[in-house]
Scaffold this motif. Structure first.
Motif, PDB file in Angstrom:
ATOM      1  N   GLN A 107       0.697  -0.760   0.201  1.00 21.63           N
ATOM      2  CA  GLN A 107       0.370   0.188   0.259  1.00 21.63           C
ATOM      3  C   GLN A 107       1.127   1.580   0.287  1.00 21.63           C
ATOM      4  OE1 GLN A 107      -3.434   0.309   2.555  1.00 21.63           O
ATOM      5  NE2 GLN A 107      -2.871  -2.298   2.820  1.00 21.63           N
ATOM      6  N   ALA A 108       0.455   2.525  -0.288  1.00 21.09           N
ATOM      7  CA  ALA A 108       1.202   3.469  -0.304  1.00 21.09           C
ATOM      8  C   ALA A 108       0.596   4.729  -1.026  1.00 21.09           C
ATOM      9  CB  ALA A 108       1.748   3.140  -1.600  1.00 21.09           C
ATOM     10  N   VAL A 109       0.733   6.135  -0.709  1.00 22.66           N
ATOM     11  CA  VAL A 109      -0.461   6.676  -0.548  1.00 22.66           C
ATOM     12  C   VAL A 109       0.885   8.243  -0.962  1.00 22.66           C
ATOM     13  CG1 VAL A 109       0.129   7.576   2.227  1.00 22.66           C
ATOM     14  CG2 VAL A 109      -2.089   8.705   0.712  1.00 22.66           C
TER      15      VAL A 109
ATOM     16  N   THR B 298      -4.105  10.659  -3.366  1.00 19.60           N
ATOM     17  CA  THR B 298      -4.381   8.915  -3.788  1.00 19.60           C
ATOM     18  C   THR B 298      -3.483   7.664  -3.162  1.00 19.60           C
ATOM     19  OG1 THR B 298      -4.581  10.440  -5.785  1.00 19.60           O
ATOM     20  CG2 THR B 298      -4.260   7.829  -6.127  1.00 19.60           C
ATOM     21  N   TRP B 299      -4.658   6.824  -3.130  1.00 16.80           N
ATOM     22  CA  TRP B 299      -4.065   5.256  -2.443  1.00 16.80           C
ATOM     23  C   TRP B 299      -4.126   5.139  -3.179  1.00 16.80           C
ATOM     24  CZ3 TRP B 299      -3.921   5.323   2.306  1.00 16.80           C
ATOM     25  CH2 TRP B 299      -4.595   7.039   3.498  1.00 16.80           C
ATOM     26  N   PHE B 300      -3.373   3.961  -3.227  1.00 13.42           N
ATOM     27  CA  PHE B 300      -2.307   2.688  -4.297  1.00 13.42           C
ATOM     28  C   PHE B 300      -2.214   1.565  -3.360  1.00 13.42           C
ATOM     29  CE2 PHE B 300      -0.963   6.725  -4.973  1.00 13.42           C
ATOM     30  CZ  PHE B 300      -0.592   7.112  -6.608  1.00 13.42           C
ATOM     31  N   PHE B 301      -2.911   0.565  -4.140  1.00 13.24           N
ATOM     32  CA  PHE B 301      -2.773  -1.163  -3.552  1.00 13.24           C
ATOM     33  C   PHE B 301      -2.425  -1.628  -4.611  1.00 13.24           C
ATOM     34  CE2 PHE B 301      -5.108  -4.663  -1.948  1.00 13.24           C
ATOM     35  CZ  PHE B 301      -4.069  -5.327  -1.005  1.00 13.24           C
ATOM     36  N   VAL B 302      -1.627  -2.622  -4.132  1.00 15.31           N
ATOM     37  CA  VAL B 302      -1.258  -3.588  -5.208  1.00 15.31           C
ATOM     38  C   VAL B 302      -1.879  -4.872  -4.183  1.00 15.31           C
ATOM     39  CG1 VAL B 302       0.750  -5.834  -6.485  1.00 15.31           C
ATOM     40  CG2 VAL B 302       1.106  -2.527  -5.532  1.00 15.31           C
ATOM     41  N   ASN B 303      -2.662  -5.773  -5.360  1.00 13.43           N
ATOM     42  CA  ASN B 303      -3.867  -6.583  -5.468  1.00 13.43           C
ATOM     43  C   ASN B 303      -3.034  -8.035  -5.342  1.00 13.43           C
ATOM     44  OD1 ASN B 303      -4.554  -6.902  -7.832  1.00 13.43           O
ATOM     45  ND2 ASN B 303      -6.198  -6.192  -7.476  1.00 13.43           N
ATOM     46  N   PRO B 304      -3.705  -9.141  -4.930  1.00 18.85           N
ATOM     47  CA  PRO B 304      -3.150 -10.497  -5.624  1.00 18.85           C
ATOM     48  C   PRO B 304      -2.553 -11.289  -6.900  1.00 18.85           C
ATOM     49  CG  PRO B 304      -4.909 -10.589  -3.640  1.00 18.85           C
ATOM     50  CD  PRO B 304      -4.716  -8.999  -3.796  1.00 18.85           C
ATOM     51  N   GLN B 305      -3.597 -10.122  -7.978  1.00 20.55           N
ATOM     52  CA  GLN B 305      -3.375 -10.125  -9.272  1.00 20.55           C
ATOM     53  C   GLN B 305      -2.508  -9.056  -9.680  1.00 20.55           C
ATOM     54  OE1 GLN B 305      -6.708  -9.211  -7.869  1.00 20.55           O
ATOM     55  NE2 GLN B 305      -6.711 -11.977  -6.983  1.00 20.55           N
ATOM     56  N   GLN B 306      -1.861  -8.708  -8.850  1.00 22.28           N
ATOM     57  CA  GLN B 306      -0.295  -7.883  -9.005  1.00 22.28           C
ATOM     58  C   GLN B 306      -0.782  -6.545 -10.246  1.00 22.28           C
ATOM     59  OE1 GLN B 306       2.710  -8.341  -8.102  1.00 22.28           O
ATOM     60  NE2 GLN B 306       1.724  -8.908  -6.270  1.00 22.28           N
TER      61      GLN B 306
END
Length: 160
Positions: free
Chosen positions: A63-65, A76-84
């Motif tokens: 996760q990042a912001v 703005t928020w960012f998230f790497v999900n399990p599907q990359q």
């Protein structure tokens, strides 16, 4: 995270602008969720290393912001999900919906230019045709965009 922000296991869905909910549909928090698909996503810190002017970056795992340096508030928020896939999520707060929309799409364009891949919005690729409302309706409310997306209605305009 700076200014009291905290990372959690899910993307934040905090308070939305007053233009939501839209009747029985409360899709507002998801309306601007974008996805950067990439065959081999670079490390999150590398992809997000160049935030817009006046913004800083904080990364915690997947996760990042990007946050406003002056106010320490998330933008703005960012998230790497399990599907990359990299999810790009607006921070709902005091900013008008139209500004939040521009900020979110600008972040997606910046990241696509930096990392490659393709950006998806509302089930399809982000194209100039699909995002023309950003230019046509600079003061668009979230409820109006929801109508455009779900019913293909144009916002009402006042003629003088």
């Amino acid at each position: 995270m700076p200014g009291g922000r905290t990372a959690s296991s899910s993307i934040p869905t905090s308070a939305c602008p007053s233009s939501f909910p839209a009747g029985q549909q409360d899709d507002g928090p998801h309306l601007l969720a974008l996805v950067l698909e990439h065959p081999k996503l670079p490390p999150l810190a590398q992809v997000l290393a160049d935030p817009p002017e006046g913004q800083g970056l904080e990364v915690r795992g997947t996760q990042a912001v990007w946050f406003d340096k002056a106010t320490q508030q998330p933008v703005t928020w960012f998230f790497v999900n399990p599907q990359q896939q990299l999810l790009i999520w607006p921070q709902w707060g005091e900013a008008p919906f139209a500004r939040t929309a521009h900020t979110t799409f600008d972040a997606a364009v910046r990241l696509r230019a930096r990392a490659g891949g393709r950006v998806l919005w509302n089930g399809g690729p982000v194209t100039p045709e699909r995002t023309a409302w950003l230019q046509r309706y600079p003061e668009l409310l979230g409820v109006e965009l929801l109508q455009l997306v779900t019913h293909n209605w144009e916002p009402a305009t006042v003629r003088v």
